[in-house]
Scaffold this active site. Structure first.
Site, PDB file in Angstrom:
ATOM      1  CG  HIS A 113       7.017 -10.996   4.214  1.00  0.00           C
ATOM      2  ND1 HIS A 113       7.321 -11.621   5.396  1.00  0.00           N
ATOM      3  CD2 HIS A 113       7.787 -11.584   3.265  1.00  0.00           C
ATOM      4  CE1 HIS A 113       8.255 -12.535   5.185  1.00  0.00           C
ATOM      5  NE2 HIS A 113       8.554 -12.542   3.891  1.00  0.00           N
ATOM      6  CB  ALA A 158      11.044 -19.348 -20.514  1.00  0.00           C
ATOM      7  CB  THR A 163      -0.027 -12.769 -10.219  1.00  0.00           C
ATOM      8  OG1 THR A 163      -0.831 -12.474 -11.377  1.00  0.00           O
ATOM      9  CG2 THR A 163       1.378 -12.211 -10.442  1.00  0.00           C
TER      10      THR A 163
END
Length: 212
Positions: A113, A158, A163
């Site tokens: 968004h 984990a 990114t």
């Protein structure tokens, strides 16, 4: 360009489009049916997954509950295993290669968004594809963000938040996720710390097969 095509184009759009919402509801109904199955209904699970997903090769197993925005934008190769609570935010395409293993509570995200608050008030959204290579292991709780690609044979530790792109053949972890090391000769001899691989348990595989 219709609403569904725009959703997958990478452009900004409004995600409250009525045509999209109606199509998504049908997908969520299939997902609900899948999650209501019981372990003895393996064939039914397979049939429902093939209806839900864009494509799925042989030998795949996704442990319920499975969560997906759509399902029909997720592409699975063959022999993929995903533990419970896999979340597919697949407002555009997610590709997962053959023999990939996915731990519990993993989230693969294509949707974003805008930072601009006024656009978020208009429910503006954009979607960028995610690519997971072959024979990847995503550890428990991994989050993969929009636009990320992960190369073949890589292990993501984990709890990592991925990114940026991660290359093939490495071990990576952290928040944000970063490459720690390449897969090494030690990994070809030891499976955990000082525990040595007993290749006699794998008659079709030898230490020489894994050597580089």
């Amino acid at each position: 360009m219709n609403s569904f095509e725009k959703m997958k184009s990478g452009a900004l759009y409004t995600c409250d489009d009525k045509e999209l919402m109606a199509k998504q509801t049908l997908q969520l109904q299939l997902l609900h049916r899948y999650n209501k199955t019981v372990p003895l209904q393996g064939k039914k699970r397979e049939r429902l997954l093939k209806k839900l997903l864009a494509e799925m090769g042989e030998g795949c197993y996704l442990e319920p509950p499975l969560h997906a925005n759509w399902g029909c934008n997720t592409h699975l190769g063959s022999h993929i295993y995903a533990n419970f609570n896999l979340t597919l935010v697949d407002d555009t395409d997610i590709y997962i290669g053959d023999y990939t293993m996915i731990g519990p509570n993993v989230t693969l995200v294509t949707a974003g968004h805008p930072i601009l608050p006024e656009l978020r008030l208009k429910v503006a959204q954009y979607n960028i594809p995610v690519h997971i290579g072959k024979n990847v292991w995503l550890g428990a709780g991994v989050i993969v963000l929009p636009g990320v690609s992960i190369g073949d044979n890589t292990v993501i530790g984990a709890g990592s938040v991925v990114t940026k792109n991660i290359p093939a053949g490495c071990v990576a972890y952290g928040t944000p996720c970063r490459v720690i090391r390449e897969i090494s000769q030690h990994d070809r001899e030891y499976y955990y710390k000082d525990r040595k691989i007993d290749f006699s348990a794998f008659p079709d595989l030898t230490a020489e097969d894994t050597a580089q």
